[in-house]
Design a protein around this motif. Structure first.
Motif: not given
Length: 193
Positions: A16-17, A20-21, A31, A73, A75, A78, A81, A100
């Protein structure tokens, strides 16, 4: 639970994003497509040369209510991306100084096709950008010289319709009047095979 990049298997339910975070800022381009993590190889010098030149050229004619950027990015949700090579957003979105963007803040997404990104840039990304409602998409091919393919969304069918293919001069009226020599985008040392 946040997954570490070194894990062999993706987290339950996919990436999920949020995952990524939680990853370190290490320069890798990551991605997501439906929870699948995609890591791109480093771009070539030709690719980066076109990115730099296109960004500068678009900036010169870009209206004040829009903003040109590169490698930021977008988004979509979720589990999706993307990082377009070059993008144009609303100026209001750029004022947030974000890392983002939301799809509704993006006016134009540009991808430069490389050996490792052909399917993504020609098929997958345009389909998903259109589905997300991004109004304009450009694809730049470099196989036989630099060629710019421009597209505009058909909002009813959520697909892009071609608006031009340019090997000499990109001359279009949307998203703003653009008259751009393709030779200006082409790195000096690049010669078509």
């Amino acid at each position: 639970m946040t997954a570490a990049l070194s894990e062999i298997h993706p987290p339950p339910g996919g990436w999920t994003t949020d995952d990524l975070d939680a990853l370190p800022e290490d320069g890798y381009r990551r991605e997501l497509i439906d929870g699948v993590l995609i890591m791109s190889p480093s771009p070539t010098d030709i690719h980066q040369g076109i990115v730099w030149r296109l960004t500068a050229a678009l900036e010169e004619s870009c209206p004040d209510d829009l903003h040109v950027n590169q490698g930021v990015e977008v988004r979509i949700n979720k589990r999706r991306s993307f990082i377009p090579d070059v993008l144009v957003t609303t100026d209001a979105a750029a004022q947030r100084r974000t890392s983002k963007y939301e799809p509704h803040e993006v006016v134009l997404a540009v991808e430069i096709v490389s050996d490792g990104s052909q399917t993504m840039d020609r098929i997958t990304k345009p389909a998903l950008y259109a589905q997300a409602g991004i109004p304009y998409y450009w694809r730049i091919e470099t196989e036989k010289g630099v060629v710019v393919h421009t597209h505009k969304i058909d909002v009813t069918d959520e697909i892009y319709q071609p608006t031009g293919q340019f090997a000499d001069v990109v001359k279009i009226d949307e998203p703003w009047p653009i008259n751009l020599s393709v030779s200006r985008l082409t790195p000096r040392h690049y010669r078509a095979g």
